[in-house]
Structure formats: structure tokens, C-alpha cells
Enzyme design. Structure first.
Site, short mmCIF file in Angstrom:
data_model
loop_
_atom_site.label_atom_id
_atom_site.label_comp_id
_atom_site.label_asym_id
_atom_site.label_seq_id
_atom_site.Cartn_x
_atom_site.Cartn_y
_atom_site.Cartn_z
N HIS A 37 -8.59 -3.59 -1.76
CA HIS A 37 -7.22 -3.17 -1.42
C HIS A 37 -6.66 -3.94 -0.23
CE1 HIS A 37 -3.76 -0.62 -1.04
NE2 HIS A 37 -4.07 -0.32 0.20
N SER A 39 0.85 -1.19 0.00
CA SER A 39 0.00 0.00 0.00
C SER A 39 0.89 1.25 0.00
CB SER A 39 -0.95 -0.05 1.20
OG SER A 39 -1.90 0.97 1.14
N ASP A 61 -9.55 -3.77 -6.19
CA ASP A 61 -8.99 -2.62 -5.47
C ASP A 61 -9.42 -1.33 -6.17
OD1 ASP A 61 -7.39 -0.70 -4.21
OD2 ASP A 61 -5.63 -2.00 -4.13
#
Lengths: 378, 378
Positions: free
Chosen positions: A350, A145, A317
Site C-alpha cells: 500500500h 489512500s 497492497d
């Protein structure tokens, strides 16, 4: 119990956008052992809010944020790798951050903390690895991330410091949808009177001046964009809360999905410093590989030198869409790396890297096995 | 100038979830002329916030919210159809709403307004059509977004009242992702101290007690979910604001996308009653066709009797995903209607029906042409 160690950064520690920190430090944890050749170190850079406690250890047996992935015999095998996880500079989980005391004034920095970029996060992590641990070259740099963006910054600013790279659910730059989400999260905090221009009560337990509402909204918006609509259709559908679970107030929660978000918010609001959140969130918006490529993401990525890379993303995502991972894979390949690209269909969006441990283990564990085998005896 | 007309609802007007309104009214506008057979009426039910002013007219030449779609020679051709647009019951654009005076107390309802459902919105619109305009059967019922759900309620509760249906960017029930977004929008308003439990200053110009921050966050979150990441990549990318356009405050806006959202919020915050917003938002979460089908969406839809239907959706819509329009098309087909299903790839997301006028005109105009031709002379 606490497994954190601390590395004192050079003082002054210059910041990319100007200014410097004095007497700053970075918290980190390690698992496994550095070998004699000092060539088995694997560094993990985290998302916006996680601490350095990625996995349990004798010093801190509580489960870490990537517990399923890191440990003896796991995908990131601590029998083989010397695993390091750094708490981002600017985060309040032990590293110097806006809630830390500014040695120049004896009072917390708050908004007097210098502008923070992910390049600063990367430089601080690099200082831990090279100066703190004596590792000149990482066997592998893993970034998840926001940490994936910090990892790109790390490799761009410290050429030759990384042999292999694992890029997880990240992007070479923030796109406008992600900027819009993060801007709105920051605005929810800024507009909360409890934020008080950054001067809320730092150590308020539950009372005091504090942007509870803003932090709650920011966190819920985060969770909404970290997961996926598909997952929630199966998980929550339109299931109602039992009457006794409902809020006794106008327009109170009625559906399970609302209660789920509320639980996430409650666990977060008072455990993450709001100013740290603002600084790290803005740093994510600012980061742009194209700055290193004369305005081109591809040219920026082409300046990264690693031998091998694994790039993973998830089709569900919405914050870091799969196309952005494809871009990273393409750029690293153009730079000469041997690149594996894995596109997963995990329903969790995500956050899949934190939840879909079987698929991420298979991809990351497989890559690391091949990396280890390929390295041969030294 | 104002083209609104008003229809007084039966008093008492019973509400689906209990309670009743007394002396309530609904605002509406019309374009074109009702023919002698009274069989050319086309009713439009709106999304959450639009007024009845869907298009300009001599009485109100300002552009309406669907100006490109409605008018002489346009897709919804006012030379042919008698077009009616109703302001939803509970909305503050002329219909009775939480900001209206409760005749029982002489003071605004605020949160004493009875619980509002989309079934009530549908019943109020039906009263306008049948009792106000003397139309027993609509030639066509068009519902956009929330209005598409109201339209389903209309057809379920008033069998035989609709000949053809156009379903635009809507859903047979709210899924958890949409519930989560709307719940968070409501929470942003509720948590704003300016909301004051619904007792903010109703007629505050710019000052006074008012949930400006909460309404702004709610609107921005709305706009984020009404558009699409794809559109914004092309439109805003990472373009910065000029220095003089930036906010002079910590963490102020820096990217164009932030300024775009701010503009949307500023136009909305003081022009829509926050309590109306809360009531209509919750009604959208509550609506569920499955209630009419013993828990099954398909069975609920199968109870709808229309001759023909056009169902349109957009692949980039994250709030009302395309699968939900497919569900509507499948259900209406199973109910015996001749159904056309159009899946567009417009980049504008949920808002495409307001923006991609060429594609929506082609689909809706074509359907209405065939409907008109198929009806033959009467």
C-alpha cells in the site's frame, strides 16, 4: 518554520452524521501560483496521518511526505500547477480535531467531537478551495489512500468542482479485511488504560497518562498492512539484531523486522493525537460509495462527473487490493470519464505511492502532462 | 470426560537452547489400534493452540479440532491407522508448560521455564511415540501449521523414524511478515499491565490480574491472518450488526466482522495460558530448517529421509505463503522422496485445513490410500 495557512470554516459547519462544529478551521499549504484564469489548481487529499506538509517550500524547507513527487519539474510540477494540500478535518496537524478546544465549553472536545465522516473531510477541503482560494473548479483532485476515499466524497458532494481526478491506492468502500485491521487498531488504543476513555493528557511530553502501548500496537499493525511480505523477504529476511541492539527484557526484539516496526511506532506514538486517530480510522470504515448508488458501488461511482481520471493501484497492497482500484476505474469510465488505469507491481504494498517514486512519477506525471497539453490555451 | 493419556519424559529432559525439564510430561490421545507389526502409526503435530483432542472418541465424545478428517472411513481412517496426536511441549493442554509447577521450587515456572524451541516439541513427541507407544518408525507424520515445522524438526533430529510425511499449510522457516505478526501478538500481551511480567493469576476465572486485552488483540490478529480477505468479502461484506448487538461504548463494534473477531477472542482469551502462548509463538519464529543446511533451506530439507511426502498449501494463505510449501516439496524431492504437491485455492486462507475438509480430505485421504496400498501385505 511553518508554511501552514488556515481557512476558517463556515460556523456552524454541519457534519454529515449530525451535529456541527463552531469556529472550526482547516490547515493547508500551497506550492506554485494560481494563474489568472484560476484553472490550474491541483488539490491533494491525504492518507490518515499525514499533514498538509506534502513538500518543502521556502517557508518550511523540511521535506514533505510526498517530497519526491511535488516541486518544480517533478511529476506534480509546481511551475505549472497551483498545488494545495489540506490537512483533513479531524486531524491534529492544524485542523480542528478532537484535541481542539470546544468553544462551547472552553475545554478540548475529546469524545464530544461530533461523529466524523470522510464527507466532512471533503466538505472542509472544498471550503478551503472555493471560499479560501477562490477556485470554482479544480484542474485536478489527487487522493491517496484514505484521501482517495475523501476525494470520491468530494466529487460526489460537489458536482462540477473537479475537472480531472487521480486516484491513488484507494477504494470505493472499506472491505471487511480493512475494517478488521482498523477495528483492531482502534481496540488496541481503547483497551490501553492510558487512553482513559479519551481523557489522556493531551500535552504529555513523554510522561503522563497516554495510550503509548495502544498507539504503538496500532501503528505497527498499520505498517505491517501498509507494506508487503514480498518486500520484507528481500529487505529483512531473518536477519538478527546485533546483541547490543536487542531489548533486555523477556521476549524482547531479536529480528531486524521487529526493530524496524519499533522505530516506526516510536516516531508515531506521541506525534499523532490518539482520539484523532480513532475518529479518522472509523471514518475510513464508514465511507461507502454505494450509499450514493442505492447500494451499488458501480452506480455510486457513475454519479461522479470528471473529464479524465487516472486510477493507480499496486498488486501487493493487502489493505486496498487492486480489485478495488479496478472498480473505481470501471465506475468512472461508466460515468463517462476518459480513464487510465495503471496496475503496478511495486513490492512495497500500500505504501508504494510514498516509496516507489519513479513509477508513481511516471504514471502521475504522464497523466498530468497529457492533461495540461489537452487543455490547450484558454 | 477426558481421553488424554500422559507420557513421562526422561528426566532431565534437555532443551535445545539450554537448560532441562525435570519430571516433565506430554499429553496425547490415540484413535484406532496399533497393529502387531507396529507399522501403522500416524502421528499428528498441531498448530500453536490446539490440544491433543483432534477427534472424538468413546472416552471423549466432544468434537476434536480436526473432527472432519479423523475417524472410521474418514481421510485419516482410524480403521486402518493408529492415530496419535500429541499436545506440544510448552502448551497448557496437559503437557508441561510455563504454567506447570517447577519441581525445583514448588511454584509455577512462568518465565523461569527454559527457552522453548520446536525441536523440543519434536523431541518430546518422539519420546511419546518411541518410548511411550513402542513405535520405532511412524507410517506417517502429519504436521499442520506450526506442527508442520515441528514435523520437519522431528525428521531432522530423528532420522529413520518416519516413513511418509504430510506437510500441511506450513513453512521451513518463518519469514519476516510472519515474524512481525507474531512479534506484535507477543507485544500486545507483554504490554498489557495484566500480564505483570508473566506473574498474572494463573487460575483466575474471570477476575484477577490477567492480560485479557493483550490476549484478545493477539487472538484477533491471529484470526485476521489465519483467514483471507477474499473469504470475508463473501462472508461479511459490509454487513452491520443489529443495533441491539452493538457495543454501548465509544468506537464500539458496528460491523459483523468485528463481532466475529470478538467471538473468537472471547473463546480464546481465558482458555490458553498467555505465557504458553508467548513461548510457542517465539519458538515458531526461531525455527529454521536452514540451520540444518549450513544456512540453506534447500540443503536443510535435503537431509530429511522419507519415502513419500504430500505437501499441501493454499494460495490465500498470507502467514505461510504457498511459495514456502513449494520450497518444502522441492527440498524433500531433492532429498529423494516421492513428493506430491497440492496447491489449493480454498478461500479460507491459512485455516483452510480446518475448514475446507472436502479438499483436504481428498488430498490427504488419497495420499494415505496410496501409501497403504503401496505398502502391500506384511
Amino acid at each position: 518554520m511553518d508554511a501552514r495557512r488556515y481557512h476558517a470554516l463556515p460556523s456552524p459547519f454541519p457534519m454529515k452524521r449530525g451535529g456541527a462544529l463552531h469556529g472550526a478551521r482547516v490547515a493547508y499549504e500551497t506550492w506554485g501560483a494560481l494563474n489568472a484564469a484560476r484553472d490550474n489548481a491541483l488539490l491533494i487529499l491525504t492518507g490518515l496521518s499525514p499533514s498538509a506538509h506534502a513538500a518543502s517550500s521556502p517557508d518550511d524547507p523540511s521535506p514533505g511526505w510526498w517530497e519526491g513527487m511535488i516541486g518544480p519539474g517533478k511529476a506534480i510540477d509546481t511551475n505549472r500547477w497551483f498545488v494545495v494540500c489540506v490537512n483533513s478535518l479531524g486531524s491534529d496537524k492544524g485542523s480542528t480535531c478532537p484535541a481542539s478546544v470546544d468553544p462551547a465549553t472552553g475545554r478540548p472536545y475529546r469524545l464530544r467531537f461530533p461523529e466524523l465522516s470522510l464527507e466532512d473531510v471533503a466538505d472542509a477541503a472544498h471550503a478551503v478551495v472555493r471560499d479560501g482560494l477562490g477556485v470554482e473548479r479544480l484542474a485536478c483532485l489527487v487522493g491517496c489512500s484514505m484521501g482517495g476515499m475523501s476525494a470520491l466524497a468530494y466529487m460526489l458532494r460537489h458536482p462540477g468542482s473537479v475537472r480531472a481526478h487521480v486516484s491513488v491506492d484507494t477504494a470505493p468502500q472499506a472491505q471487511p479485511f480493512a475494517i478488521a485491521i482498523r477495528s483492531l487498531q482502534r481496540e488496541a488504543i481503547r483497551l490501553d488504560p492510558g487512553w482513559a476513555g479519551g481523557d489522556y493528557d493531551l500535552h504529555a511530553a513523554e510522561g503522563g497518562t497516554y495510550p503509548d502501548a495502544g498507539m504503538s500496537i496500532a501503528r505497527k499493525l498499520g505498517v505491517i498492512t501498509y507494506r508487503s511480505a514480498m518486500e520484507w523477504n528481500g529487505r529483512f529476511a531473518r536477519i538478527r539484531l546485533d546483541p547490543e541492539q536487542r531489548e533486555e527484557q523477556p521476549f524482547g526484539f531479536e529480528f531486524q523486522v521487529e526493530s524496524y516496526l519499533q522505530g516506526h511506532a516510536q516516531r508515531f506514538v506521541r506525534t499523532f493525537d490518539p482520539n484523532s486517530y480513532l475518529y479518522l480510522s472509523r471514518a475510513s470504515d464508514w465511507f461507502d460509495v454505494a450509499e450514493y448508488g442505492g447500494g451499488s458501488v458501480l452506480e455510486g461511482l457513475k454519479r461522479i462527473r470528471v473529464e479524465r481520471a487516472l486510477v493507480i493501484g499496486v498488486s501487493t497492497d493487502i489493505l486496498f487490493p487492486l480489485e478495488q482500484q479496478e472498480q473505481i476505474a470501471e465506475g468512472l469510465r461508466a460515468a463517462g470519464a476518459e480513464v487510465e488505469f495503471v496496475a503496478l507491481d511495486s513490492p512495497q504494498g500500500h505504501d508504494a505511492f510514498l516509496v516507489d517514486i519513479p513509477n508513481y512519477s511516471r504514471a502521475i506525471g504522464g497523466f498530468l502532462n497529457r492533461l495540461h497539453a489537452g487543455s490547450g490555451p484558454r
